[in-house]
Scaffold this active site. Sequence first.
Site, PDB file in Angstrom:
ATOM      1  N   CYS A 133      48.703 -39.917 -79.750  1.00 16.31           N
ATOM      2  CA  CYS A 133      49.404 -40.010 -78.462  1.00 16.31           C
ATOM      3  C   CYS A 133      50.690 -40.806 -78.644  1.00 16.31           C
ATOM      4  O   CYS A 133      50.691 -42.037 -78.550  1.00 16.31           O
ATOM      5  CB  CYS A 133      48.506 -40.667 -77.409  1.00 16.31           C
ATOM      6  SG  CYS A 133      49.267 -40.790 -75.775  1.00 16.31           S
ATOM      7  N   CYS A 136      51.723 -43.019 -75.783  1.00 14.10           N
ATOM      8  CA  CYS A 136      50.891 -44.210 -75.620  1.00 14.10           C
ATOM      9  C   CYS A 136      51.257 -45.304 -76.617  1.00 14.10           C
ATOM     10  O   CYS A 136      51.326 -46.489 -76.263  1.00 14.10           O
ATOM     11  CB  CYS A 136      49.414 -43.869 -75.813  1.00 14.10           C
ATOM     12  SG  CYS A 136      48.789 -42.496 -74.840  1.00 14.10           S
ATOM     13  N   ASP A 137      51.474 -44.912 -77.873  1.00 17.91           N
ATOM     14  CA  ASP A 137      51.522 -45.896 -78.960  1.00 17.91           C
ATOM     15  C   ASP A 137      52.880 -46.119 -79.608  1.00 17.91           C
ATOM     16  O   ASP A 137      53.058 -47.099 -80.338  1.00 17.91           O
ATOM     17  CB  ASP A 137      50.520 -45.487 -80.050  1.00 17.91           C
ATOM     18  CG  ASP A 137      49.091 -45.476 -79.541  1.00 17.91           C
ATOM     19  OD1 ASP A 137      48.774 -46.290 -78.671  1.00 17.91           O
ATOM     20  OD2 ASP A 137      48.293 -44.638 -80.014  1.00 17.91           O
TER      21      ASP A 137
END
Length: 321
Positions: A133, A136-137
């Site tokens: 992701c 996300c990261d």
Amino acid sequence: MSANYDVIVVGGGIAGFSAALYAARQRLKTLVIAKDIGGQLNMTTAVENYPAIMKISGPELVARVHQQAERFGAEVIFDEVIDVQKDGNIFRVKTYGGDEYTSLAVILAFGKTPKELGVPGEAKFKNKGVSYCTICDAPFFKGQDVALVSWGDLAREPVTILSSVANKFYWIFPGDKPIYDDEFLSTALGAGKAVLVPNSEVVEIRGTNKVESVVVRNRKTGELQELKVAAIFVEIGYVTKTDFVKHLVDLNERGEIIADWEGRTKTPGLFAAGDVIQYPYKQAVIAAAQGVAAALSATAYVMGLKGKKVVSLTDWRAEKV
């Protein structure tokens, strides 16, 4: 024994966050465990058939519902659920990161799971530099060198994000070109962050306590090269992975969970919604509605365990005229 949460939602797509929104709005203590945000909607650049919204990207649609769910108090953590067990009235949910959470109800809304590379080192470094992701990261690796494995429309979002976050990123893909949109490719290369690695595949991920490099093989020449990176982002599509709950649910021939129109599975307190269930029409608006139905069913179930009766759950009230 008391539970940490009233309900745990497994999955960070439109079904999962719609479920979390409604559960949290009904004042249930709600936790979302997601491997990524958006799920298959990350592959959708334009949604034009979602009621009341003329046009929106898939990631932005899920992001809005995510924000709504958190606004009503839902907690969100990024991890991968690997086991769900039921002990009396309590569900135990274990994650790849080694944590265990308990709840009175669970909603399975993980849709299709991000595909993995299946190479040495991948499992060892999950959440330690291996990510599925980018949205996300990527912020955790700001200003660092990273790798991206992705191609086609799936690559649009991660390339855009890494072009603004990374120092540089090695864009690894199996063909001659990573995407057949010359305008997008020109823009991506113009940002000066992408280093193209064509006709290639990752064969190993190396490191000690975290990702330190990836080994890439050229599919035409067989030549190996080691790229020093702090992380590798894998965005290559999705598969159905329901083995970790097959002891609690019935599955069809495609591995999809059998749930009724209220989101109930064969295990009391375990509900399911979205692309992971057997319903044939895989549409964002349908997945969202199924998430809502599962959340309302979970609310009635949890209130029943607490000795409270839920007669009707609506989002409108009658007004005298």
